[in-house]
Design a protein around this motif. Structure first.
Motif, PDB file in Angstrom:
ATOM      1  N   ARG A 204       0.827  -1.217   0.000  1.00  6.26           N
ATOM      2  CA  ARG A 204       0.000   0.000   0.000  1.00  6.26           C
ATOM      3  C   ARG A 204       0.856   1.259   0.000  1.00  6.26           C
ATOM      4  O   ARG A 204       0.489   2.271  -0.605  1.00  6.26           O
ATOM      5  CB  ARG A 204      -0.949  -0.008   1.201  1.00  6.26           C
ATOM      6  CG  ARG A 204      -1.964  -1.164   1.182  1.00  6.26           C
ATOM      7  CD  ARG A 204      -3.014  -0.984   2.278  1.00  6.26           C
ATOM      8  NE  ARG A 204      -2.424  -0.627   3.536  1.00  6.26           N
ATOM      9  CZ  ARG A 204      -2.533  -1.332   4.669  1.00  6.26           C
ATOM     10  NH1 ARG A 204      -3.246  -2.451   4.693  1.00  6.26           N
ATOM     11  NH2 ARG A 204      -1.963  -0.916   5.780  1.00  6.26           N
TER      12      ARG A 204
ATOM     13  N   ASN B  64       1.918   1.685  -3.457  1.00  5.08           N
ATOM     14  CA  ASN B  64       0.758   2.205  -4.194  1.00  5.08           C
ATOM     15  C   ASN B  64       0.629   3.717  -3.969  1.00  5.08           C
ATOM     16  O   ASN B  64       0.331   4.475  -4.910  1.00  5.08           O
ATOM     17  CB  ASN B  64      -0.492   1.446  -3.715  1.00  5.08           C
ATOM     18  CG  ASN B  64      -1.778   2.026  -4.238  1.00  5.08           C
ATOM     19  OD1 ASN B  64      -2.376   2.911  -3.619  1.00  5.08           O
ATOM     20  ND2 ASN B  64      -2.214   1.547  -5.394  1.00  5.08           N
TER      21      ASN B  64
ATOM     22  N   ASP C 174      -5.231   2.931  -3.220  1.00  2.00           N
ATOM     23  CA  ASP C 174      -5.408   1.782  -2.329  1.00  2.00           C
ATOM     24  C   ASP C 174      -4.456   1.861  -1.140  1.00  2.00           C
ATOM     25  O   ASP C 174      -3.562   1.019  -0.973  1.00  2.00           O
ATOM     26  CB  ASP C 174      -5.182   0.477  -3.101  1.00  2.00           C
ATOM     27  CG  ASP C 174      -6.258   0.260  -4.147  1.00  2.00           C
ATOM     28  OD1 ASP C 174      -7.441   0.457  -3.829  1.00  2.00           O
ATOM     29  OD2 ASP C 174      -5.898  -0.078  -5.294  1.00  2.00           O
TER      30      ASP C 174
ATOM     31  N   LEU D 237      -0.016  -4.369  -5.493  1.00  2.00           N
ATOM     32  CA  LEU D 237      -1.401  -4.030  -5.814  1.00  2.00           C
ATOM     33  C   LEU D 237      -1.514  -3.737  -7.304  1.00  2.00           C
ATOM     34  O   LEU D 237      -0.587  -3.180  -7.900  1.00  2.00           O
ATOM     35  CB  LEU D 237      -1.822  -2.802  -5.002  1.00  2.00           C
ATOM     36  CG  LEU D 237      -2.011  -3.079  -3.511  1.00  2.00           C
ATOM     37  CD1 LEU D 237      -2.068  -1.784  -2.722  1.00  2.00           C
ATOM     38  CD2 LEU D 237      -3.261  -3.891  -3.285  1.00  2.00           C
TER      39      LEU D 237
ATOM     40  N   VAL E 221      -2.047  -9.534  -1.367  1.00  2.00           N
ATOM     41  CA  VAL E 221      -2.955  -8.653  -2.108  1.00  2.00           C
ATOM     42  C   VAL E 221      -4.166  -9.398  -2.656  1.00  2.00           C
ATOM     43  O   VAL E 221      -4.813  -8.958  -3.607  1.00  2.00           O
ATOM     44  CB  VAL E 221      -2.205  -7.878  -3.240  1.00  2.00           C
ATOM     45  CG1 VAL E 221      -1.085  -7.039  -2.641  1.00  2.00           C
ATOM     46  CG2 VAL E 221      -1.639  -8.801  -4.285  1.00  2.00           C
TER      47      VAL E 221
ATOM     48  N   HIS F 231      -7.370  -7.873  -3.853  1.00  2.00           N
ATOM     49  CA  HIS F 231      -7.334  -7.064  -5.073  1.00  2.00           C
ATOM     50  C   HIS F 231      -7.105  -7.919  -6.324  1.00  2.00           C
ATOM     51  O   HIS F 231      -6.935  -7.391  -7.412  1.00  2.00           O
ATOM     52  CB  HIS F 231      -6.210  -6.023  -4.981  1.00  2.00           C
ATOM     53  CG  HIS F 231      -6.391  -5.086  -3.829  1.00  2.00           C
ATOM     54  ND1 HIS F 231      -6.980  -3.850  -3.972  1.00  2.00           N
ATOM     55  CD2 HIS F 231      -6.098  -5.229  -2.524  1.00  2.00           C
ATOM     56  CE1 HIS F 231      -7.014  -3.259  -2.787  1.00  2.00           C
ATOM     57  NE2 HIS F 231      -6.493  -4.070  -1.892  1.00  2.00           N
TER      58      HIS F 231
ATOM     59  N   ARG G  28      -8.843  -9.749  -8.191  1.00  2.00           N
ATOM     60  CA  ARG G  28      -9.836  -9.707  -9.279  1.00  2.00           C
ATOM     61  C   ARG G  28      -9.317  -8.900 -10.478  1.00  2.00           C
ATOM     62  O   ARG G  28      -9.450  -9.309 -11.623  1.00  2.00           O
ATOM     63  CB  ARG G  28     -11.116  -9.094  -8.731  1.00  2.00           C
ATOM     64  CG  ARG G  28     -12.311  -9.152  -9.636  1.00  2.00           C
ATOM     65  CD  ARG G  28     -13.546  -8.630  -8.884  1.00  2.00           C
ATOM     66  NE  ARG G  28     -13.259  -7.495  -8.011  1.00  2.00           N
ATOM     67  CZ  ARG G  28     -13.195  -6.229  -8.418  1.00  2.00           C
ATOM     68  NH1 ARG G  28     -13.415  -5.930  -9.670  1.00  2.00           N
ATOM     69  NH2 ARG G  28     -12.920  -5.264  -7.568  1.00  2.00           N
ATOM     70  N   VAL G  29      -8.676  -7.756 -10.181  1.00  2.00           N
ATOM     71  CA  VAL G  29      -8.190  -6.879 -11.247  1.00  2.00           C
ATOM     72  C   VAL G  29      -7.072  -7.550 -12.049  1.00  2.00           C
ATOM     73  O   VAL G  29      -6.871  -7.241 -13.217  1.00  2.00           O
ATOM     74  CB  VAL G  29      -7.685  -5.540 -10.642  1.00  2.00           C
ATOM     75  CG1 VAL G  29      -7.222  -4.584 -11.719  1.00  2.00           C
ATOM     76  CG2 VAL G  29      -8.766  -4.909  -9.787  1.00  2.00           C
TER      77      VAL G  29
END
Ligand SMILES: C[S@@+](CC[C@H](N)C(=O)[O-])C[C@H]1O[C@@H](n2cnc3c(N)ncnc32)[C@H](O)[C@@H]1O
Length: 267
Positions: free
Chosen positions: A26, A29, A36, A89, A115, A118, A120-121
């Protein structure tokens, strides 16, 4: 997706969900301009940036390096399978997006135990290719490779990506063994792509000393020689092991940042 059975050696899944403790994925990020991240991450990130403002360039150059290296591997070296360890991420131009723009049939396995929420992305593959997410610890090479076999063919060359992750392993010899264990599972013609922060200025060292007191899992800066040693036994691709931002730069002059990167082929 799979459950993490190995004992994590660095951070654990709950620390990813604990907003009060900074987490490297994070904070990274945050430096990359993403959304995020929590207040604790921004505070730790700002503390580093106050001492070492180039950390923002370092993060940006590291992602640019990923894009350039994956482009080289897909377009010039003909690589059609990637294993991205310590994925981080999701951000713009994740490995599968860069590679599938060149070869839509490319198959990518992401491995990062922290992660999961996250993932799915990362699973938005071109229908001609495939992506998979693993939550294994990088120290468990046997498990990483076993589970990645669901998507990757280990009789064909693989592009192993390890960007900004090995600093989570304190001991240089242990870090080298972990990388070797993964590389030794890959066939000839595979590539290792790495980047990492290096102990090359007082400011970067001081900024990481402070970061390591923030409660986040410590990040250990490498000596350049220790970073270069990750590629021992492999054939470095031009321009070799170079500072971040200097690997085939597309535009002019660059801030020098305290980090190195390289790509090498397994003979
Ligand atoms: C600084 S981020 C780098 C992310 C990405 N590779 C990039 O360059 O943008 C480091 C990542 O390593 C992951 N990580 C830390 N320890 C790990 C381990 N033992 N196995 C796999 N990933 C790990 C963290 O969860 C984090 O997402």
């Amino acid at each position: 997706m799979s459950q993490n059975q190995a004992e994590p050696q660095t951070e654990n899944t709950s620390s990813m969900l604990d907003a009060s403790v900074p987490h490297s994925a994070r904070v990274w990020n945050y430096w990359l301009g993403g959304k995020d991240n929590f207040a604790s991450d921004r505070a730790a990130g700002d503390q580093v940036r106050a001492v070492f403002p180039e950390i923002v360039e370092a993060a940006r150059y590291s992602r640019e390096f990923l894009r350039q290296a994956v482009t080289y591997l897909a377009a010039e070296a003909g690589i059609r399978q990637f294993l991205d360890v310590g994925t981080g991420l999701p951000t713009a131009d994740n490995t599968h997006q860069v590679a599938q723009r060149i070869a839509p049939q490319t198959r990518v396995v992401y491995n990062d135990p922290m992660v999961l929420a996250h993932a799915r992305v990362l699973l938005t593959s071109d229908p001609a290719g495939a992506t998979q997410y693993l939550d294994a610890d990088l120290h468990d090479a046997e498990r990483v490779i076993r589970e990645a076999r669901a998507t990757l063919d280990f009789d064909e060359p693989v592009g192993l990506m390890m960007l900004g992750v090995m600093g989570h392993v304190a001991d240089p010899a242990q870090a080298r063994d972990a990388v070797r264990a993964l590389v030794s599972s890959l066939p000839s013609g595979s590539f290792l792509t790495m980047s990492d922060g290096t102990a090359t200025s007082e400011r970067v060292i001081e900024s990481h000393r402070q970061y390591n007191e923030s409660g986040a899992a410590p990040y250990h800066l490498r000596e350049v020689a220790d970073f270069a040693a990750f590629f021992d036994g492999l054939e470095l691709v031009e321009p070799g092991v170079v500072p971040l931002g200097r690997w085939r730069p597309e535009n002019g002059s660059r801030t020098v940042v305290d980090g190195y990167c390289g790509v090498a082929r397994k003979p």
